[in-house]
Design a protein around this motif. Structure first.
Motif, PDB file in Angstrom:
ATOM      1  N   LEU A 103      83.431  26.182  91.635  1.00  0.00           N
ATOM      2  CA  LEU A 103      84.295  27.087  90.872  1.00  0.00           C
ATOM      3  C   LEU A 103      85.618  26.410  90.517  1.00  0.00           C
ATOM      4  O   LEU A 103      86.097  26.515  89.377  1.00  0.00           O
ATOM      5  N   ALA A 104      86.198  25.711  91.488  1.00  0.00           N
ATOM      6  CA  ALA A 104      87.453  25.001  91.234  1.00  0.00           C
ATOM      7  C   ALA A 104      87.252  23.930  90.166  1.00  0.00           C
ATOM      8  O   ALA A 104      88.069  23.797  89.241  1.00  0.00           O
ATOM      9  N   LEU A 105      86.170  23.178  90.275  1.00  0.00           N
ATOM     10  CA  LEU A 105      85.890  22.120  89.298  1.00  0.00           C
ATOM     11  C   LEU A 105      85.712  22.697  87.897  1.00  0.00           C
ATOM     12  O   LEU A 105      86.198  22.126  86.916  1.00  0.00           O
ATOM     13  N   LEU A 106      85.005  23.836  87.805  1.00  0.00           N
ATOM     14  CA  LEU A 106      84.765  24.445  86.493  1.00  0.00           C
ATOM     15  C   LEU A 106      86.085  24.782  85.803  1.00  0.00           C
ATOM     16  O   LEU A 106      86.312  24.391  84.646  1.00  0.00           O
ATOM     17  N   PHE A 107      86.970  25.484  86.496  1.00  0.00           N
ATOM     18  CA  PHE A 107      88.224  25.914  85.869  1.00  0.00           C
ATOM     19  C   PHE A 107      89.200  24.750  85.671  1.00  0.00           C
ATOM     20  O   PHE A 107      89.948  24.730  84.688  1.00  0.00           O
ATOM     21  N   LEU A 108      89.173  23.778  86.569  1.00  0.00           N
ATOM     22  CA  LEU A 108      90.033  22.611  86.386  1.00  0.00           C
ATOM     23  C   LEU A 108      89.582  21.779  85.195  1.00  0.00           C
ATOM     24  O   LEU A 108      90.404  21.288  84.414  1.00  0.00           O
ATOM     25  N   VAL A 109      88.265  21.631  85.038  1.00  0.00           N
ATOM     26  CA  VAL A 109      87.729  20.890  83.887  1.00  0.00           C
ATOM     27  C   VAL A 109      88.077  21.607  82.588  1.00  0.00           C
ATOM     28  O   VAL A 109      88.517  20.977  81.613  1.00  0.00           O
ATOM     29  N   ILE A 110      87.885  22.933  82.565  1.00  0.00           N
ATOM     30  CA  ILE A 110      88.236  23.704  81.364  1.00  0.00           C
ATOM     31  C   ILE A 110      89.728  23.564  81.077  1.00  0.00           C
ATOM     32  O   ILE A 110      90.141  23.350  79.927  1.00  0.00           O
ATOM     33  N   GLY A 111      90.533  23.701  82.117  1.00  0.00           N
ATOM     34  CA  GLY A 111      91.979  23.604  81.939  1.00  0.00           C
ATOM     35  C   GLY A 111      92.424  22.251  81.438  1.00  0.00           C
ATOM     36  O   GLY A 111      93.305  22.151  80.572  1.00  0.00           O
ATOM     37  N   LEU A 112      91.817  21.178  81.945  1.00  0.00           N
ATOM     38  CA  LEU A 112      92.173  19.829  81.509  1.00  0.00           C
ATOM     39  C   LEU A 112      91.721  19.572  80.083  1.00  0.00           C
ATOM     40  O   LEU A 112      92.437  18.949  79.290  1.00  0.00           O
ATOM     41  N   LYS A 113      90.528  20.060  79.730  1.00  0.00           N
ATOM     42  CA  LYS A 113      90.018  19.835  78.379  1.00  0.00           C
ATOM     43  C   LYS A 113      90.774  20.650  77.337  1.00  0.00           C
ATOM     44  O   LYS A 113      91.006  20.186  76.225  1.00  0.00           O
ATOM     45  N   LYS A 114      91.149  21.872  77.721  1.00  0.00           N
ATOM     46  CA  LYS A 114      91.872  22.745  76.780  1.00  0.00           C
ATOM     47  C   LYS A 114      93.386  22.614  76.911  1.00  0.00           C
ATOM     48  O   LYS A 114      94.115  23.210  76.123  1.00  0.00           O
ATOM     49  N   ASP A 115      93.814  21.853  77.926  1.00  0.00           N
ATOM     50  CA  ASP A 115      95.243  21.703  78.204  1.00  0.00           C
ATOM     51  C   ASP A 115      95.883  23.081  78.379  1.00  0.00           C
ATOM     52  O   ASP A 115      96.888  23.410  77.754  1.00  0.00           O
ATOM     53  N   ASN A 116      95.261  23.874  79.271  1.00  0.00           N
ATOM     54  CA  ASN A 116      95.632  25.283  79.439  1.00  0.00           C
ATOM     55  C   ASN A 116      96.049  25.550  80.878  1.00  0.00           C
ATOM     56  O   ASN A 116      95.260  25.364  81.813  1.00  0.00           O
ATOM     57  N   ASN A 117      97.281  25.986  81.069  1.00  0.00           N
ATOM     58  CA  ASN A 117      97.803  26.228  82.421  1.00  0.00           C
ATOM     59  C   ASN A 117      97.093  27.362  83.140  1.00  0.00           C
ATOM     60  O   ASN A 117      96.970  27.344  84.371  1.00  0.00           O
ATOM     61  N   ARG A 118      96.646  28.363  82.397  1.00  0.00           N
ATOM     62  CA  ARG A 118      96.009  29.511  83.031  1.00  0.00           C
ATOM     63  C   ARG A 118      94.734  29.098  83.753  1.00  0.00           C
ATOM     64  O   ARG A 118      94.512  29.473  84.913  1.00  0.00           O
ATOM     65  N   TYR A 119      93.892  28.305  83.082  1.00  0.00           N
ATOM     66  CA  TYR A 119      92.660  27.832  83.712  1.00  0.00           C
ATOM     67  C   TYR A 119      92.964  26.885  84.868  1.00  0.00           C
ATOM     68  O   TYR A 119      92.279  26.908  85.896  1.00  0.00           O
ATOM     69  N   LEU A 120      93.985  26.056  84.713  1.00  0.00           N
ATOM     70  CA  LEU A 120      94.364  25.145  85.793  1.00  0.00           C
ATOM     71  C   LEU A 120      94.833  25.918  87.019  1.00  0.00           C
ATOM     72  O   LEU A 120      94.520  25.549  88.156  1.00  0.00           O
ATOM     73  N   LEU A 121      95.566  27.007  86.774  1.00  0.00           N
ATOM     74  CA  LEU A 121      96.045  27.827  87.880  1.00  0.00           C
ATOM     75  C   LEU A 121      94.888  28.501  88.609  1.00  0.00           C
ATOM     76  O   LEU A 121      94.859  28.538  89.854  1.00  0.00           O
ATOM     77  N   ILE A 122      93.918  29.012  87.852  1.00  0.00           N
ATOM     78  CA  ILE A 122      92.733  29.625  88.474  1.00  0.00           C
ATOM     79  C   ILE A 122      91.979  28.578  89.291  1.00  0.00           C
ATOM     80  O   ILE A 122      91.535  28.842  90.423  1.00  0.00           O
ATOM     81  N   GLY A 123      91.838  27.376  88.723  1.00  0.00           N
ATOM     82  CA  GLY A 123      91.186  26.291  89.453  1.00  0.00           C
ATOM     83  C   GLY A 123      91.928  25.942  90.724  1.00  0.00           C
ATOM     84  O   GLY A 123      91.316  25.651  91.756  1.00  0.00           O
ATOM     85  N   SER A 124      93.256  25.990  90.665  1.00  0.00           N
ATOM     86  CA  SER A 124      94.057  25.673  91.853  1.00  0.00           C
ATOM     87  C   SER A 124      93.888  26.734  92.939  1.00  0.00           C
ATOM     88  O   SER A 124      93.913  26.430  94.131  1.00  0.00           O
ATOM     89  N   ILE A 125      93.700  27.993  92.529  1.00  0.00           N
ATOM     90  CA  ILE A 125      93.483  29.068  93.495  1.00  0.00           C
ATOM     91  C   ILE A 125      92.158  28.861  94.229  1.00  0.00           C
ATOM     92  O   ILE A 125      92.081  28.981  95.458  1.00  0.00           O
ATOM     93  N   PHE A 126      91.120  28.507  93.474  1.00  0.00           N
ATOM     94  CA  PHE A 126      89.829  28.223  94.104  1.00  0.00           C
ATOM     95  C   PHE A 126      89.919  26.965  94.977  1.00  0.00           C
ATOM     96  O   PHE A 126      89.253  26.875  96.012  1.00  0.00           O
ATOM     97  N   SER A 127      90.744  26.008  94.580  1.00  0.00           N
ATOM     98  CA  SER A 127      90.960  24.817  95.405  1.00  0.00           C
ATOM     99  C   SER A 127      91.604  25.194  96.734  1.00  0.00           C
ATOM    100  O   SER A 127      91.241  24.671  97.792  1.00  0.00           O
ATOM    101  N   ALA A 128      92.571  26.105  96.670  1.00  0.00           N
ATOM    102  CA  ALA A 128      93.235  26.568  97.891  1.00  0.00           C
ATOM    103  C   ALA A 128      92.252  27.298  98.807  1.00  0.00           C
ATOM    104  O   ALA A 128      92.256  27.105 100.031  1.00  0.00           O
ATOM    105  N   LEU A 129      91.385  28.124  98.209  1.00  0.00           N
ATOM    106  CA  LEU A 129      90.380  28.823  99.006  1.00  0.00           C
ATOM    107  C   LEU A 129      89.378  27.836  99.606  1.00  0.00           C
ATOM    108  O   LEU A 129      88.908  28.028 100.738  1.00  0.00           O
ATOM    109  N   ALA A 130      89.058  26.776  98.838  1.00  0.00           N
ATOM    110  CA  ALA A 130      88.180  25.726  99.364  1.00  0.00           C
ATOM    111  C   ALA A 130      88.829  25.034 100.554  1.00  0.00           C
ATOM    112  O   ALA A 130      88.177  24.745 101.559  1.00  0.00           O
ATOM    113  N   PHE A 131      90.141  24.790 100.462  1.00  0.00           N
ATOM    114  CA  PHE A 131      90.872  24.184 101.577  1.00  0.00           C
ATOM    115  C   PHE A 131      90.856  25.102 102.792  1.00  0.00           C
ATOM    116  O   PHE A 131      90.739  24.645 103.942  1.00  0.00           O
TER     117      PHE A 131
END
Length: 230
Positions: free
Chosen positions: A149-177
């Motif tokens: 889940l984190a990879l999906l939103f981080l990839v979308i955020g990086l490709k679209k250069d979109n902070n919202r998707y990056l933030l969602i990816g970071s939340i899933f990263s935190a939950l993964a941690f």
């Protein structure tokens, strides 16, 4: 001539539905669930039981994984299903459809067509590792789900250069941690990938992107270390 129903023309509806049917058949084959443990299941189950009794998150000293998120997740299920090994296994099985569908959409982001993405996703869940750990309360499977889940939103955020998707990816990263400590490397790798691929972007914009990727995981790490690592 036969007409195709609108439902079957929309692949974004048909494919996830097909994947859900496949995973539902898999879960049906697993029934009935048994009250049994595997590996470190006992320690993790003990953590859930103690957390429910005390009203606070209790991580067993024998646990090497951070395990905070799986405990909270299992306590939620146990609050209305009752505490048992079956309930813990049900809480893990809930990740199965999420993992499968998220894998499909992640592969689509790397320009695989629908057919190849479906086949690759089904191949992924056919790996013995997948079946083995989906029947336990070990942290492996929840971590895998949160990682994808984190990879999906981080990839979308990086490709679209979109902070919202990056933030969602970071939340899933935190939950993964909060499931396994390795999750901390997800935002770190995403930040490095962004810096490598954004050489011509202004520093101020880079800072905002890195902040969106790393702020939540870093704060989570600090709080975790303060609470659980005396």
């Amino acid at each position: 001539m036969y007409k195709t129903l609108p439902f079957f023309k929309n692949r974004e509806i048909v494919v996830p539905t097909f994947l859900l049917i496949i995973i539902s058949l898999y879960i049906f084959i697993l029934l009935p669930l048994k009250a049994q443990t595997a590996g470190d299941d006992y320690f993790y189950a003990y953590s859930v039981k103690k957390s429910m009794e005390s009203g606070q998150i209790q991580v067993a000293e024998a646990s090497t994984a951070s395990q905070v998120f799986p405990i909270v997740w299992a306590v939620f299920f146990s609050s209305f299903l009752g505490f048992s090994y079956k309930t813990l296994h049900i809480s893990t099985l809930f990740f199965l459809p999420i993992t499968l569908i998220t894998t499909y959409y992640l592969l689509k982001r790397f320009r695989l067509n629908s057919q190849k993405a479906v086949l690759a996703s089904l191949f992924f869940i056919s790996i013995p590792y997948f079946f083995q750990y989906s029947l336990t309360f070990l942290t492996d499977f929840p971590f895998l789900t949160l990682e994808i889940l984190a990879l999906l939103f981080l990839v979308i955020g990086l490709k679209k250069d979109n902070n919202r998707y990056l933030l969602i990816g970071s939340i899933f990263s935190a939950l993964a941690f909060l499931t396994r400590q390795l999750g901390f490397f997800l935002p770190l790798c995403a930040s490095v990938a962004y810096l490598i691929t954004s050489r011509n972007i202004p520093i101020s914009k880079k800072f905002l992107r890195i902040l969106a990727i790393s702020l939540v995981p870093v704060l989570t790490f600090i709080i975790y270390m303060a609470v659980y690592k005396e």
